[in-house]
Each structure stands twice: as structure tokens, then as C-alpha cells.
Write an enzyme that holds these catalytic residues in place. Structure first.
Site, PDB file in Angstrom:
ATOM      1  N   LYS A 178       0.850  -1.190   0.000  1.00  0.00           N
ATOM      2  CA  LYS A 178       0.000   0.000   0.000  1.00  0.00           C
ATOM      3  C   LYS A 178       0.889   1.245   0.000  1.00  0.00           C
ATOM      4  CE  LYS A 178      -1.942   2.675   3.076  1.00  0.00           C
ATOM      5  NZ  LYS A 178      -1.964   3.929   2.297  1.00  0.00           N
ATOM      6  N   GLY A 229       6.439   5.018   8.571  1.00  0.00           N
ATOM      7  CA  GLY A 229       5.630   6.236   8.628  1.00  0.00           C
ATOM      8  C   GLY A 229       5.819   6.928   9.970  1.00  0.00           C
ATOM      9  N   SER A 230       4.798   7.638  10.378  1.00  0.00           N
ATOM     10  CA  SER A 230       4.911   8.466  11.580  1.00  0.00           C
ATOM     11  C   SER A 230       4.702   7.646  12.851  1.00  0.00           C
ATOM     12  CB  SER A 230       3.868   9.580  11.519  1.00  0.00           C
ATOM     13  OG  SER A 230       2.581   9.005  11.501  1.00  0.00           O
ATOM     14  N   THR A 233       0.896   7.018  13.591  1.00  0.00           N
ATOM     15  CA  THR A 233       0.285   5.909  12.858  1.00  0.00           C
ATOM     16  C   THR A 233       0.893   4.578  13.312  1.00  0.00           C
ATOM     17  OG1 THR A 233       0.079   7.423  11.008  1.00  0.00           O
ATOM     18  CG2 THR A 233      -0.388   5.136  10.559  1.00  0.00           C
ATOM     19  N   GLY A 234       2.182   4.580  13.580  1.00  0.00           N
ATOM     20  CA  GLY A 234       2.838   3.357  14.048  1.00  0.00           C
ATOM     21  C   GLY A 234       2.170   2.802  15.297  1.00  0.00           C
ATOM     22  N   GLU A 251       9.084   1.198  11.238  1.00  0.00           N
ATOM     23  CA  GLU A 251      10.160   2.177  10.992  1.00  0.00           C
ATOM     24  C   GLU A 251       9.518   3.550  11.069  1.00  0.00           C
ATOM     25  OE1 GLU A 251      13.185   1.558  10.845  1.00  0.00           O
ATOM     26  OE2 GLU A 251      13.456  -0.491  10.118  1.00  0.00           O
ATOM     27  N   CYS A 285      13.817  10.416   6.739  1.00  0.00           N
ATOM     28  CA  CYS A 285      13.667   9.953   8.130  1.00  0.00           C
ATOM     29  C   CYS A 285      14.976  10.068   8.892  1.00  0.00           C
ATOM     30  CB  CYS A 285      13.146   8.523   8.166  1.00  0.00           C
ATOM     31  SG  CYS A 285      14.175   7.352   7.292  1.00  0.00           S
ATOM     32  N   GLU A 382      10.142  16.955  14.877  1.00  0.00           N
ATOM     33  CA  GLU A 382      10.654  16.523  13.579  1.00  0.00           C
ATOM     34  C   GLU A 382       9.968  17.387  12.518  1.00  0.00           C
ATOM     35  OE1 GLU A 382       9.020  12.915  11.897  1.00  0.00           O
ATOM     36  OE2 GLU A 382      10.939  12.373  11.011  1.00  0.00           O
TER      37      GLU A 382
HETATM   38  P1  NAD Z   1       1.954   8.431   7.964  1.00  0.00           P
HETATM   39  O1  NAD Z   1       2.135   7.656   9.210  1.00  0.00           O
HETATM   40  O2  NAD Z   1       0.924   9.499   7.913  1.00  0.00           O
HETATM   41  O3  NAD Z   1       1.601   7.473   6.740  1.00  0.00           O
HETATM   42  C1  NAD Z   1       2.424   6.370   6.382  1.00  0.00           C
HETATM   43  C2  NAD Z   1       1.582   5.324   5.696  1.00  0.00           C
HETATM   44  O4  NAD Z   1       0.634   4.798   6.620  1.00  0.00           O
HETATM   45  C3  NAD Z   1       0.749   5.835   4.510  1.00  0.00           C
HETATM   46  O5  NAD Z   1       0.747   4.861   3.498  1.00  0.00           O
HETATM   47  C4  NAD Z   1      -0.631   6.004   5.118  1.00  0.00           C
HETATM   48  O6  NAD Z   1      -1.671   5.923   4.174  1.00  0.00           O
HETATM   49  C5  NAD Z   1      -0.675   4.818   6.063  1.00  0.00           C
HETATM   50  N1  NAD Z   1      -1.652   4.926   7.153  1.00  0.00           N
HETATM   51  C6  NAD Z   1      -2.258   6.030   7.640  1.00  0.00           C
HETATM   52  N2  NAD Z   1      -3.076   5.717   8.671  1.00  0.00           N
HETATM   53  C7  NAD Z   1      -2.972   4.379   8.838  1.00  0.00           C
HETATM   54  C8  NAD Z   1      -3.539   3.462   9.774  1.00  0.00           C
HETATM   55  N3  NAD Z   1      -4.374   3.845  10.733  1.00  0.00           N
HETATM   56  N4  NAD Z   1      -3.172   2.164   9.683  1.00  0.00           N
HETATM   57  C9  NAD Z   1      -2.287   1.750   8.748  1.00  0.00           C
HETATM   58  N5  NAD Z   1      -1.735   2.570   7.834  1.00  0.00           N
HETATM   59  C10 NAD Z   1      -2.065   3.878   7.888  1.00  0.00           C
HETATM   60  O7  NAD Z   1       3.395   8.998   7.628  1.00  0.00           O
HETATM   61  P2  NAD Z   1       3.812   9.973   6.461  1.00  0.00           P
HETATM   62  O8  NAD Z   1       3.415  11.368   6.833  1.00  0.00           O
HETATM   63  O9  NAD Z   1       3.360   9.396   5.170  1.00  0.00           O
HETATM   64  O10 NAD Z   1       5.413   9.824   6.502  1.00  0.00           O
HETATM   65  C11 NAD Z   1       6.249  10.676   7.232  1.00  0.00           C
HETATM   66  C12 NAD Z   1       6.792   9.979   8.456  1.00  0.00           C
HETATM   67  O11 NAD Z   1       7.440   8.766   8.093  1.00  0.00           O
HETATM   68  C13 NAD Z   1       7.847  10.789   9.173  1.00  0.00           C
HETATM   69  O12 NAD Z   1       7.625  10.768  10.558  1.00  0.00           O
HETATM   70  C14 NAD Z   1       9.142  10.062   8.853  1.00  0.00           C
HETATM   71  O13 NAD Z   1      10.175  10.256   9.786  1.00  0.00           O
HETATM   72  C15 NAD Z   1       8.689   8.661   8.787  1.00  0.00           C
HETATM   73  N6  NAD Z   1       9.632   7.846   8.022  1.00  0.00           N
HETATM   74  C16 NAD Z   1      10.358   6.883   8.679  1.00  0.00           C
HETATM   75  C17 NAD Z   1      11.286   6.120   7.986  1.00  0.00           C
HETATM   76  C18 NAD Z   1      12.106   5.041   8.660  1.00  0.00           C
HETATM   77  O14 NAD Z   1      12.658   4.206   7.965  1.00  0.00           O
HETATM   78  N7  NAD Z   1      12.205   5.011   9.960  1.00  0.00           N
HETATM   79  C19 NAD Z   1      11.456   6.340   6.627  1.00  0.00           C
HETATM   80  C20 NAD Z   1      10.706   7.321   5.998  1.00  0.00           C
HETATM   81  C21 NAD Z   1       9.789   8.071   6.706  1.00  0.00           C
END
Ligand code: NAD
Length: 478
Positions: A178, A229-230, A233-234, A251, A285, A382
Site C-alpha cells: 500500500k 511512517g509516523s 500511525t505506528g 520504521e 527519516c 521533527e
Molecule cells: P503516515 O504515518 O501518515 O503514513 C504512512 C503510511 O501509513 C501511509 O501509506 C498512510 O496511508 C498509512 N496509514 C495512515 N493511517 C494508517 C492506519 N491507521 N493504519 C495503517 N496505515 C495507515 O506517515 P507519512 O506522513 O506518510 O510519513 C512521514 C513519516 O514517516 C515521518 O515521521 C518520517 O520520519 C517517517 N519515516 C520513517 C522512515 C524510517 O525508515 N524510519 C522512513 C521514511 C519516513
């Protein structure tokens, strides 16, 4: 934009699920962040599409896992080959949907993803004999989990997808990927390319809104979620996965410190520090998000960084002269503007940038903030944008304390000639990776993951591969 719009109007009309191409009743626009205008639209998956995708992935699993590693490797190399043939198109799509410069960052990300896939395809999880005694034999093996749900963000849509689907597939799982709702096109193009080389159901891409991610987390037919992701959401992913005791790898975000020692070679490290902080317009990230500089060299480093930054050009990623692109989406743009507004309200000294955004797209000027207080938003949060606080320090114990004074623990870097001192400080930093005189270098064999709120589990390396398998022990009495 009209030209793009015409080009992409019906380009990604269907979801590919199993052998079927499915038009969804609902679609979602894709925005070019350099203009703020929609130029394409993609299918919006509903729960029934996820059901079909899970069914197809589960149906494909037994045959895929039964293939010898070499055959799976050959198929993945086939996919890498198809990606290489479509290299230019993938880079175009990446720039149009993500914003990064077409001829540098986008082309590099495509090549990186191809190289990563080829490398990972050659890796193996080796079974082991733990005991081979006259009375008893004990063997350890790895078995794939089933269907892996892979959820990625919008900053590196191809690279972060490859970090997940390559290990998941080579270890014998089938996958549902996704992409972020903001950057779905490169993933949909990948699905088309995969169709030529992978059996139906092995690699499915579903585009949809955030709720699709939650449905995947909740779905009992998916054995594992690998999520990038964030932190917010994690947390939801982990809570949702608890019901089915689903495996998760998380991650998450970071607020990575970089510490510049008094003996650092400034000429050598200023360009690296700049790109470490501002590469991908700060949407990285493991980008440098707090730059701690020793008092003795603070003025020279700040001036040098500002001078270097003045020579870097930001603009539409399709313009070959652009070295930095816009922020990827309106939400992120508003967040970064909010941090700049906070800097202005607090009267912080801006060494470069700040001020008005560069519109019409989501452009924020490269901004360097001169020694803001530790509790200001620009230091504590961040930003995930081209905004860097440069912070003075004098005492090494103090800078280690300040660097660690965050809930995050993804990466950190130390810059200086005294490697013994750098290594001693590195050992005291709370982060999954500490780089010395380099930053954001990753490798297929180097486990990568966050401490504290930056994540759970790792990707890459033997540990990253093993995260797509269950361990199995077989004991035989003789
Ligand atoms: P986000 O958490 O908003 O979204 C990430 C993904 O999760 C998207 O595909 C989104 O559609 C999906 N999502 C949203 N709600 C969800 C739910 N309830 N259940 C499951 N999936 C859901 O993050 P973002 O704004 O897209 O990305 C930015 C963040 O990602 C920053 O905090 C950045 O530091 C982090 N990031 C981390 C790494 C790493 O490897 N540690 C790498 C890149 C980005």
C-alpha cells in the site's frame, strides 16, 4: 499541467488483483507538489478489493514459497530488469508525484531501488544444525509467514517499497503493497511491471486512503505488517496488530542529531552536512534535524553552511536546474510553515530563509535557524522539511545529553578528525545507527531500525530477512 493531465487521465485506471484488472467506483486525485494541481487519479480500494487481494495473495502463497530460492531470485531479478527498462518512466512518475528533482534524486532513487532488489534477491536465510549428537539432532529453519502487508510513506516511495517487498518476496511470502495516498503512481507502475515476471497474486499493489492501511492491519488473512511512517500511525498499527498477534516491523520518525567536533574539516563536511539536512528537501527519516556545533567553530560553520545553501537551487523537479524540490503535500507544507511561524513569533534569529513560501506549489525556502533554544518547536519537533536548527555547544557531556533529550532514536552522526572521541561519543548516543563523518548510508547487510519511539524491529541484514519468517525447530531423537 494540462498535458500531464491528458497523459495520465486514464493511465492508471485499474487495480490489478490476481489476474483481473478492476475499475473501482471511487478514484483519488494525485497532486503534483510543484504546482499544487491534480494531474492524475488512481483507484481507491474499498474493503472488497482488499478481500480479493488477500484471497489472491493467499492462493499464490503455497506455490511461491515452494519455489527454490534460486527461482524466486530469478523472478526478482526479472522484475529488477523490467524496472531498469522502465527507468526513465519511473523517474518521471516519481518526480511528478513526489516532487524530487528528476535528473538527480528521482533517477538515483529508481536506480537505488533496482540495485537493492538485485542485491536482496541474492540473500538467503540459511537453515542450521544446532545439535548433531548420536541420540539427538536439532535443526533450525525459517518458514515464510504468508501474506505480508507493506505500508509505506511518501518521501521515498520506491526505495522504501523495495526495502520491504524485496526481503518479503525472496523469503517466500506474497505481498500486498500500500503506497501513500499521496504517491501511488510509481507503485502502480511497479505492479504492471511485476505482472510480466511474477505469478498472479504474488505482488499486489492496492491504492487507497489511510483507512486502507488500517483495514490491512485488521485483516486476519495478513500475517505481518511492515510499516514505515509516523509515530502516531505506528502506534495505531501496533494496537491493531495486537488483536491477531500479527507480526509488525515499525520504521518510524526521527529527530536525528549531528554533532560537529571542534577539529572537524569544515570544507569537507559542510556540503555533506547540507545534503544530510536538506536532501529531499528535509523529508528524510534519517536526515540531520538538529546540528550541534562546537563553540570554537560555530561562526565559521554557520557562515559556511549559509554560503553553501545560497548556491543550491530549489524549483520544479522537472527543471534540470533544480537541486531541491517542494514539500510533498499540503499537510506537510502547513506543518513546516507552522514551525517557521513559531520561529518568527519567538523572535529566533534566522540565518537564511524563513519568510514567505515560494508558491504556487508546496515550496518552503531552505531555512537555517541560528542557535534557537532547545525547547523551541524547530528543535523539539521533527520538521520533516528544509528547516534546520544549528545549535551551539561547548561541553561534550552536555551535547550528548541534549542530543539524547528526545523521544526519538533513529539515527545520529558525528563529524570530526578525532575518531577515538567520535567513537566514544557514538557509543553514548541513543540511536539505531550512528554515522561518523558520513550520514544516511544504508546497506543490504546492515540492519536498520530505531530505538525508543523511532521503531520496533529492523529492516535489512539477516535480522531484516528473518523478520519475514517464523523460526522453526525440528528435533529428532535417534
Ligand atoms: P503516515 O504515518 O501518515 O503514513 C504512512 C503510511 O501509513 C501511509 O501509506 C498512510 O496511508 C498509512 N496509514 C495512515 N493511517 C494508517 C492506519 N491507521 N493504519 C495503517 N496505515 C495507515 O506517515 P507519512 O506522513 O506518510 O510519513 C512521514 C513519516 O514517516 C515521518 O515521521 C518520517 O520520519 C517517517 N519515516 C520513517 C522512515 C524510517 O525508515 N524510519 C522512513 C521514511 C519516513
Amino acid at each position: 499541467m494540462t498535458a500531464y493531465h491528458e497523459l495520465f487521465a486514464d493511465r492508471f485506471a485499474r487495480l490489478r488483483i490476481g489476474s483481473a484488472g478492476i475499475r473501482t467506483p471511487a478514484r483519488r486525485p494525485v497532486i503534483n507538489p510543484a504546482t499544487g494541481a491534480a494531474f492524475a487519479s488512481v483507484p481507491l480500494a474499498a474493503p472488497e478489493h482488499l478481500e480479493s487481494a488477500v484471497a489472491a495473495a493467499r492462493a499464490a502463497f503455497p506455490a511461491w514459497r515452494a519455489l527454490p530460492w534460486e527461482e524466486r531470485q530469478a523472478r526478482l531479478e526479472g522484475l529488477a530488469g523490467r524496472m531498469a527498462q522502465a527507468r526513465g518512466e519511473l523517474a518521471d512518475l516519481l518526480t511528478l508525484e513526489q516532487g524530487k528533482p528528476r535528473h538527480s534524486a528521482a533517477a538515483a532513487e529508481v536506480d537505488y531501488a533496482i540495485g537493492w532488489l538485485r542485491e536482496v534477491a541474492g540473500r538467503r536465510l540459511a537453515d542450521e544444525v544446532l545439535e548433531d549428537a548420536p541420540q539427538h539432532r536439532v535443526e533450525k529453519s525459517y518458514v515464510p509467514l504468508g501474506v505480508a502487508g507493506l505500508i509505506v510513506p511518501w518521501n521515498f516511495p520506491l526505495c522504501l517499497a523495495a526495502w520491504k517487498f524485496a526481503p518479503a518476496l525472496i523469503t517466500g511470502n506474497t505481498v500486498i503493497l500500500k503506497p501513500s495516498p499521496y504517491t501511488p503512481l510509481t507503485a502502480l507502475r511497479l505492479a504492471e511491471l511485476a505482472e510480466d515476471v511474477l505469478p498472479p497474486g504474488v505482488f499486489t499493489v492496492l491504492t487507497g486512503d489511510d483507512e486502507l492501511g488500517q483495514w490491512m492491519v485488521d485483516h486476519p488473512g495478513i500475517a505481518k505488517i511492515s510499516f514505515t511512517g509516523s509515530v502516531a500511525t505506528g502506534r495505531r498499527v501496533m494496537a491493531g496488530a495486537a488483536a491477531g498477534l500479527k507480526r509488525v516491523t515499525l520504521e518510524l520518525g526521527g529527530n536525528d542529531p549531528a554533532i560537529v567536533l571542534p577539529d572537524a574539516d569544515l570544507d569537507a563536511c559542510i556540503p555533506k552536512l547540507f545534503w544530510g539536512a536538506f536532501g529531499n528537501s528535509g523529508q528524510w527519516c534519517v536526515g540531520i534535524k538538529r546540528l550541534y556545533v562546537h563553540d570554537d567553530i560555530y561562526p565559521q560553520l554557520l557562515d559556511g553552511l549559509v554560503a553553501y545553501a545560497r548556491g543550491v537551487r530549489m524549483g520544479d523537479g522537472m527543471d534540470p536546474a533544480s537541486q531541491l524540490g517542494p514539500l510533498q503535500n499540503a499537510r506537510q507544507y502547513e506543518k513546516v510553515l507552522g514551525i517557521l511561524a513559531d520561529c518568527a513569533e519567538r523572535g529566533l534569529r534566522i540565518a537564511l530563509g524563513g519568510g514567505a513560501a515560494l508558491g504556487p506549489g508546496y515550496f518552503v525556502p531552505v531555512t537555517i535557524v541560528d542557535n534557537p533554544p532547545d525547547d523551541s518547536r524547530v528543535v523539539a519537533e521533527e520538521a520533516f522539511g528544509p528547516v534546520l536548527p544549528v545549535l551551539r555547544y561547548r561541553d561534550f557531556d552536555d551535547v550528548v545529553r541534549r542530543a539524547n533529550d528526545t523521544e526519538y532514536g533513529l539515527g545520529a552522526s558525528i563529524w570530526g578528525r578525532d575518531t577515538a572521541l567520535a567513537e566514544a561519543l557514538a557509543d553514548r548516543l541513543e540511536a539505531g545507527t550512528v554515522w561518523i563523518n558520513e550520514v544516511y548510508v544504508h546497506g543490504v547487510d546492515f540492519p536498520f531500525g530505531g530505538h525508543k519511539l523511532s521503531g520496533l524491529g529492523v529492516e535489512h541484514g539477516a535480522e531484516g530477512l528473518a523478520a519475514y519468517a517464523n523460526l522453526k525447530i525440528r528435533m529428532t531423537a535417534r
